[in-house]
Design a protein around this motif. Structure first.
Motif, PDB file in Angstrom:
ATOM      1  N   TYR A  90      16.193 -11.848  -0.759  1.00  0.00           N
ATOM      2  CA  TYR A  90      16.625 -11.596  -2.129  1.00  0.00           C
ATOM      3  C   TYR A  90      17.200 -12.862  -2.768  1.00  0.00           C
ATOM      4  CZ  TYR A  90      16.029  -6.534  -1.590  1.00  0.00           C
ATOM      5  OH  TYR A  90      15.504  -5.269  -1.416  1.00  0.00           O
ATOM      6  N   ALA A  91      17.832 -13.696  -1.970  1.00  0.00           N
ATOM      7  CA  ALA A  91      18.390 -14.949  -2.508  1.00  0.00           C
ATOM      8  C   ALA A  91      17.274 -15.848  -3.034  1.00  0.00           C
ATOM      9  CB  ALA A  91      19.200 -15.669  -1.434  1.00  0.00           C
ATOM     10  N   ARG A  92      16.108 -15.824  -2.382  1.00  0.00           N
ATOM     11  CA  ARG A  92      14.978 -16.627  -2.854  1.00  0.00           C
ATOM     12  C   ARG A  92      14.479 -16.175  -4.219  1.00  0.00           C
ATOM     13  NH1 ARG A  92      10.237 -16.519  -0.766  1.00  0.00           N
ATOM     14  NH2 ARG A  92      10.375 -15.000   0.916  1.00  0.00           N
ATOM     15  N   TRP A  93      14.649 -14.895  -4.516  1.00  0.00           N
ATOM     16  CA  TRP A  93      14.197 -14.347  -5.787  1.00  0.00           C
ATOM     17  C   TRP A  93      15.121 -14.734  -6.934  1.00  0.00           C
ATOM     18  CZ3 TRP A  93      11.558  -8.972  -6.056  1.00  0.00           C
ATOM     19  CH2 TRP A  93      10.562  -8.888  -5.095  1.00  0.00           C
ATOM     20  N   GLY A  94      16.359 -15.080  -6.623  1.00  0.00           N
ATOM     21  CA  GLY A  94      17.314 -15.380  -7.674  1.00  0.00           C
ATOM     22  C   GLY A  94      17.988 -14.112  -8.180  1.00  0.00           C
ATOM     23  N   ALA A  95      18.928 -14.298  -9.086  1.00  0.00           N
ATOM     24  CA  ALA A  95      19.725 -13.181  -9.584  1.00  0.00           C
ATOM     25  C   ALA A  95      18.895 -12.266 -10.471  1.00  0.00           C
ATOM     26  CB  ALA A  95      20.928 -13.718 -10.363  1.00  0.00           C
ATOM     27  N   GLN A 121      21.394  -5.366  -9.728  1.00  0.00           N
ATOM     28  CA  GLN A 121      21.298  -5.598  -8.287  1.00  0.00           C
ATOM     29  C   GLN A 121      19.873  -5.365  -7.806  1.00  0.00           C
ATOM     30  OE1 GLN A 121      23.885  -6.696  -6.331  1.00  0.00           O
ATOM     31  NE2 GLN A 121      25.064  -6.817  -8.239  1.00  0.00           N
ATOM     32  N   ARG A 122      19.433  -6.207  -6.857  1.00  0.00           N
ATOM     33  CA  ARG A 122      18.102  -6.031  -6.282  1.00  0.00           C
ATOM     34  C   ARG A 122      18.181  -5.045  -5.136  1.00  0.00           C
ATOM     35  NH1 ARG A 122      14.260  -9.195  -7.867  1.00  0.00           N
ATOM     36  NH2 ARG A 122      15.695 -10.892  -8.386  1.00  0.00           N
ATOM     37  N   GLU A 123      17.183  -4.143  -5.072  1.00  0.00           N
ATOM     38  CA  GLU A 123      17.168  -3.135  -4.020  1.00  0.00           C
ATOM     39  C   GLU A 123      15.728  -2.818  -3.632  1.00  0.00           C
ATOM     40  OE1 GLU A 123      18.990   0.329  -5.719  1.00  0.00           O
ATOM     41  OE2 GLU A 123      17.173   0.922  -6.810  1.00  0.00           O
ATOM     42  N   PRO A 124      15.510  -2.344  -2.390  1.00  0.00           N
ATOM     43  CA  PRO A 124      14.149  -1.965  -1.999  1.00  0.00           C
ATOM     44  C   PRO A 124      13.627  -0.848  -2.893  1.00  0.00           C
ATOM     45  CG  PRO A 124      15.587  -2.098  -0.080  1.00  0.00           C
ATOM     46  CD  PRO A 124      16.474  -2.181  -1.277  1.00  0.00           C
ATOM     47  N   LEU A 176       8.342   0.048   5.068  1.00  0.00           N
ATOM     48  CA  LEU A 176       8.969  -0.223   6.372  1.00  0.00           C
ATOM     49  C   LEU A 176       9.743  -1.537   6.399  1.00  0.00           C
ATOM     50  CD1 LEU A 176       6.436   0.760   9.200  1.00  0.00           C
ATOM     51  CD2 LEU A 176       8.704   1.731   8.780  1.00  0.00           C
ATOM     52  N   TYR A 177       9.342  -2.509   5.574  1.00  0.00           N
ATOM     53  CA  TYR A 177       9.879  -3.865   5.725  1.00  0.00           C
ATOM     54  C   TYR A 177      10.658  -4.356   4.500  1.00  0.00           C
ATOM     55  CZ  TYR A 177       6.468  -3.558   9.470  1.00  0.00           C
ATOM     56  OH  TYR A 177       5.749  -3.144  10.571  1.00  0.00           O
ATOM     57  N   ALA A 178      10.751  -3.543   3.467  1.00  0.00           N
ATOM     58  CA  ALA A 178      11.521  -3.868   2.253  1.00  0.00           C
ATOM     59  C   ALA A 178      11.010  -5.130   1.556  1.00  0.00           C
ATOM     60  CB  ALA A 178      13.008  -3.998   2.569  1.00  0.00           C
ATOM     61  N   THR A 179       9.690  -5.323   1.571  1.00  0.00           N
ATOM     62  CA  THR A 179       9.135  -6.479   0.850  1.00  0.00           C
ATOM     63  C   THR A 179       8.973  -6.182  -0.641  1.00  0.00           C
ATOM     64  OG1 THR A 179       6.839  -5.808   1.226  1.00  0.00           O
ATOM     65  CG2 THR A 179       7.874  -7.205   2.906  1.00  0.00           C
ATOM     66  N   GLN A 180       8.979  -4.913  -1.002  1.00  0.00           N
ATOM     67  CA  GLN A 180       8.855  -4.512  -2.405  1.00  0.00           C
ATOM     68  C   GLN A 180      10.246  -4.151  -2.925  1.00  0.00           C
ATOM     69  OE1 GLN A 180       5.327  -4.562  -3.503  1.00  0.00           O
ATOM     70  NE2 GLN A 180       5.477  -5.594  -1.511  1.00  0.00           N
ATOM     71  N   ALA A 181      10.586  -4.654  -4.108  1.00  0.00           N
ATOM     72  CA  ALA A 181      11.947  -4.460  -4.596  1.00  0.00           C
ATOM     73  C   ALA A 181      11.961  -4.309  -6.111  1.00  0.00           C
ATOM     74  CB  ALA A 181      12.831  -5.632  -4.175  1.00  0.00           C
ATOM     75  N   ARG A 182      13.109  -3.896  -6.606  1.00  0.00           N
ATOM     76  CA  ARG A 182      13.321  -3.815  -8.053  1.00  0.00           C
ATOM     77  C   ARG A 182      14.762  -4.196  -8.347  1.00  0.00           C
ATOM     78  NH1 ARG A 182      13.720   2.778  -9.061  1.00  0.00           N
ATOM     79  NH2 ARG A 182      15.603   3.117  -7.787  1.00  0.00           N
ATOM     80  N   CYS A 183      15.028  -4.475  -9.614  1.00  0.00           N
ATOM     81  CA  CYS A 183      16.403  -4.703 -10.071  1.00  0.00           C
ATOM     82  C   CYS A 183      16.898  -3.436 -10.750  1.00  0.00           C
ATOM     83  CB  CYS A 183      16.455  -5.873 -11.048  1.00  0.00           C
ATOM     84  SG  CYS A 183      16.280  -7.485 -10.248  1.00  0.00           S
ATOM     85  N   LEU A 205       0.829  -1.194   0.000  1.00  0.00           N
ATOM     86  CA  LEU A 205       0.000   0.000   0.000  1.00  0.00           C
ATOM     87  C   LEU A 205       0.871   1.253   0.000  1.00  0.00           C
ATOM     88  CD1 LEU A 205      -2.854   1.145   0.061  1.00  0.00           C
ATOM     89  CD2 LEU A 205      -2.804   0.977   2.556  1.00  0.00           C
ATOM     90  N   ALA A 206       1.946   1.240   0.773  1.00  0.00           N
ATOM     91  CA  ALA A 206       2.860   2.382   0.784  1.00  0.00           C
ATOM     92  C   ALA A 206       3.433   2.630  -0.606  1.00  0.00           C
ATOM     93  CB  ALA A 206       3.987   2.139   1.783  1.00  0.00           C
ATOM     94  N   ALA A 207       3.847   1.557  -1.275  1.00  0.00           N
ATOM     95  CA  ALA A 207       4.405   1.691  -2.621  1.00  0.00           C
ATOM     96  C   ALA A 207       3.358   2.238  -3.589  1.00  0.00           C
ATOM     97  CB  ALA A 207       4.922   0.344  -3.105  1.00  0.00           C
TER      98      ALA A 207
END
Length: 306
Positions: A297-302, A268-271, A257-264, A248-250
Motif C-alpha cells: 500500500y505504501a507503494r501506491w501512495g496516499a 484509507q486503502r483496503e482490500p 486470497l492475496y489482497a492484490t486488489q484494493a480500493r480507497c 479473476l476472483a474480483a
C-alpha cells in the motif's frame, strides 16, 4: 403544441447509418449542428444510445467512436467555436501522440510525459528476448502499454481531455481483444511462455495480456488453471499467479486470497473484495513473493482525501 412542432422541424437529423458506414464522414460531420432545436441533454442521449449498443457487442468501430466523440463534445461545448477548438486541439494531440508511440515502439527514446516509460522497457526486453516467440509476446505488450499510457496535455480547451480519454479507451479495447485472441491461440497450440523456455520477461508479458482480458473471463480461468500447475513447477512467476487469481476472483464477485486488489474508502486503502482467511494473508503473500500488505500500500501512495 405549435412550439413543439416548430422545434422538431428545426432539428438537424443525425444520419446515423451513413456515418456508421464511413469513418471519414463520421470524423468530419458537424455535430454542433445537432444542437439546433435540441438541448445538450438530448444530444448526450443520442451518444448514450450508441454507447448502450457498444456494451452488448464489445469495442466500437472507428466510425462509432467518431460519432460518440462528436456527440458528447457537442453536448458539452458552450458554442460552435468551442466545439471546433476542442476538435482541432484533440486531433492535433492525437497526431503528435501517434507519432511518439511509433517512435517509442521503434526503440527511439521519447519523453515520458505522454508515453509511459514502460513502453521503452518492453521494447528493450523484446530486443533481448531469447526466442522469437518470446519477442512476439513482449512486442504485443509494448503496443498494449503504448496505447494505455497516453495522457491529455494541460489545455485551456475544455473538451480535449474527454476526447483523448475516449480515444485511449477505444485503443485499449481493440488492442486487448486482439492480444487475447492471439495469446489464446498461441498457448493452446504451444503452451505457456515458461521461465525455462522463454524467460521471465515473456512469462510476465503473457500474464499481463491475460490480466487485461477482463472481457473474456473464460480465457482468464483457462490461463489461471495453467499457471496453477506451472507455479508449482517454478515455470511461471508465483507473484503474477497471485495477481491473476485475485483479479479473476474480483471480476467474478468472489473473495480474494492475496489482497492484490484494493480500493480507497474514507481516505484509507483496503482490500476489495474482502480477503478469505485474513489471518493467513501475510504468510500467503510471502509464499507468492509479494511484499507485506503495508509495504504494498505504501507503494501506491496516499488515498485521496475523502
Amino acid at each position: 403544441m405549435i412550439a413543439l412542432t416548430l422545434a422538431s422541424a428545426l432539428q438537424t437529423p443525425l444520419p446515423l447509418a451513413t456515418l456508421r458506414a464511413d469513418p471519414s464522414a463520421a470524423r468530419d460531420f458537424d455535430y454542433w449542428s445537432l444542437r439546433a432545436g435540441r438541448t445538450p441533454a438530448e444530444v448526450q442521449a443520442l451518444a448514450g444510445s450508441i454507447t448502450a449498443d457498444d456494451a452488448a457487442k464489445g469495442c466500437r468501430t472507428e466510425a462509432e467512436l467518431e460519432i460518440v466523440l462528436g456527440l458528447e463534445s457537442a453536448a458539452e461545448a458552450n458554442s460552435a467555436a468551442a466545439w471546433r477548438a476542442d476538435h482541432e486541439a484533440a486531433a492535433k494531440f492525437e497526431r503528435e501522440s501517434k507519432a511518439l508511440r511509433a517512435k517509442a515502439l521503434a526503440g527511439e527514446k521519447v519523453g515520458d510525459q505522454y508515453i509511459s516509460r514502460n513502453v521503452q522497457t518492453f521494447v528493450e526486453q523484446a530486443q533481448a528476448a531469447r526466442t522469437q516467440r518470446a519477442r512476439a509476446v513482449i512486442e504485443r505488450v509494448a503496443i498494449d502499454q503504448a496505447g494505455l499510457s497516453v495522457s491529455a496535455p494541460q489545455s485551456p480547451v475544455p473538451g480535449v481531455e474527454r476526447r483523448i480519454a475516449l480515444r485511449s479507451k477505444h485503443r485499449y479495447c481493440v488492442v486487448s481483444r486482439d492480444n487475447a485472441e492471439w495469446l489464446k491461440t498461441e498457448i493452446r497450440s504451444r503452451g505457456w511462455f515458461t521461465l525455462s523456455a522463454d524467460g521471465p520477461d515473456a512469462d510476465r508479458a503473457a500474464w499481463l495480456m491475460v490480466q487485461h482480458s477482463d472481457h473474456d473471463p473464460a480465457f482468464q480461468r483457462e490461463a489461471l488453471a495453467l499457471l496453477t500447475r506451472l507455479k508449482d513447477q517454478n515455470e511461471t512467476s508465483k507473484r503474477n499467479y497471485a495477481y491473476l487469481y485475485d483479479r479473476l476472483a474480483a471480476n467474478e464477485g468472489r473473495n480474494q486470497l492475496y489482497a492484490t486488489q484494493a480500493r480507497c474508502r474514507a481516505g484509507q486503502r483496503e482490500p476489495h473484495p474482502a480477503v478469505d482467511q485474513p489471518e493467513g494473508l501475510e504468510a500467503r503473500r510471502a509464499a507468492m513473493g509479494l511484499e507485506t500488505l503495508e509495504a504494498y500500500y505504501a507503494r501506491w501512495g496516499a488515498c485521496p482525501k475523502a
